[in-house]
Design a protein around this motif. Sequence first.
Motif, PDB file in Angstrom:
ATOM      1  N   MET A  24     -10.503  23.118  -0.099  1.00  0.00           N
ATOM      2  CA  MET A  24     -10.100  21.994  -0.932  1.00  0.00           C
ATOM      3  C   MET A  24      -8.572  21.926  -1.030  1.00  0.00           C
ATOM      4  N   LEU A  25      -7.944  23.053  -1.345  1.00  0.00           N
ATOM      5  CA  LEU A  25      -6.484  23.071  -1.469  1.00  0.00           C
ATOM      6  C   LEU A  25      -5.800  22.845  -0.128  1.00  0.00           C
ATOM      7  N   GLN A  26      -6.372  23.382   0.938  1.00  0.00           N
ATOM      8  CA  GLN A  26      -5.804  23.194   2.269  1.00  0.00           C
ATOM      9  C   GLN A  26      -5.826  21.717   2.662  1.00  0.00           C
ATOM     10  N   LEU A  27      -6.945  21.019   2.425  1.00  0.00           N
ATOM     11  CA  LEU A  27      -7.040  19.599   2.775  1.00  0.00           C
ATOM     12  C   LEU A  27      -6.091  18.774   1.903  1.00  0.00           C
ATOM     13  N   ARG A  28      -6.033  19.050   0.629  1.00  0.00           N
ATOM     14  CA  ARG A  28      -5.123  18.313  -0.253  1.00  0.00           C
ATOM     15  C   ARG A  28      -3.679  18.515   0.190  1.00  0.00           C
ATOM     16  N   ASN A  29      -3.311  19.742   0.538  1.00  0.00           N
ATOM     17  CA  ASN A  29      -1.945  20.003   0.998  1.00  0.00           C
ATOM     18  C   ASN A  29      -1.667  19.352   2.347  1.00  0.00           C
ATOM     19  N   GLU A  30      -2.633  19.397   3.259  1.00  0.00           N
ATOM     20  CA  GLU A  30      -2.451  18.790   4.583  1.00  0.00           C
ATOM     21  C   GLU A  30      -2.103  17.311   4.466  1.00  0.00           C
ATOM     22  N   VAL A  31      -2.802  16.612   3.577  1.00  0.00           N
ATOM     23  CA  VAL A  31      -2.605  15.168   3.460  1.00  0.00           C
ATOM     24  C   VAL A  31      -1.505  14.825   2.465  1.00  0.00           C
ATOM     25  N   PHE A  32      -1.601  15.321   1.235  1.00  0.00           N
ATOM     26  CA  PHE A  32      -0.673  14.888   0.193  1.00  0.00           C
ATOM     27  C   PHE A  32       0.737  15.455   0.363  1.00  0.00           C
ATOM     28  N   VAL A  33       0.868  16.665   0.859  1.00  0.00           N
ATOM     29  CA  VAL A  33       2.185  17.281   0.978  1.00  0.00           C
ATOM     30  C   VAL A  33       2.761  17.077   2.374  1.00  0.00           C
ATOM     31  N   VAL A  34       2.016  17.465   3.405  1.00  0.00           N
ATOM     32  CA  VAL A  34       2.546  17.430   4.763  1.00  0.00           C
ATOM     33  C   VAL A  34       2.522  16.016   5.342  1.00  0.00           C
ATOM     34  N   GLU A  35       1.339  15.403   5.419  1.00  0.00           N
ATOM     35  CA  GLU A  35       1.231  14.075   6.048  1.00  0.00           C
ATOM     36  C   GLU A  35       2.027  13.013   5.291  1.00  0.00           C
ATOM     37  N   GLN A  36       1.918  13.010   3.965  1.00  0.00           N
ATOM     38  CA  GLN A  36       2.611  11.993   3.175  1.00  0.00           C
ATOM     39  C   GLN A  36       4.034  12.425   2.808  1.00  0.00           C
TER      40      GLN A  36
END
Length: 151
Positions: A24-36
Amino acid sequence: MNTATSYFSLKPFELLTPFELYAMLQLRNEVFVVEQNCVFQDADNKDQKSIHLMFWENNELIAYCRLLPPGLAYNEMSIGRVVSSPKYRKTGAGRRLIAEAIQLIHQQFGEGPIRIGAQCYLIKFYASFGFIEEGEMYLEDGIEHIEMVRP
């Protein structure tokens, strides 16, 4: 032949396994922090009081959101941290997630309106589920958002 196994899992924070929490945290970080490209405090002390909806395919988390009780983020119940894995976009995973979230949030917290803080580029997506724009656009972590309510 498609042998993919997909399923939903719904759990309160204290029942999440370390594997689920990490995914859950990995997916949130992948999208919200890295991608965006958005530096923000994702761990906001709301996860512990939320119920977590995970959409899995072959033991990979492909979409996720959290269901927040009334009074935690807004006066109304809320769906937050909605995220789809970039690999599974345009597959209907996000649509399935939100449809499931709407059904389950009412099972968990009763009938009533649902309020969300939607990224503006997703207004039409959320409107297709009955959400209506309310208020003015605002910036959250440099990204345009608007509150939307599903009466």
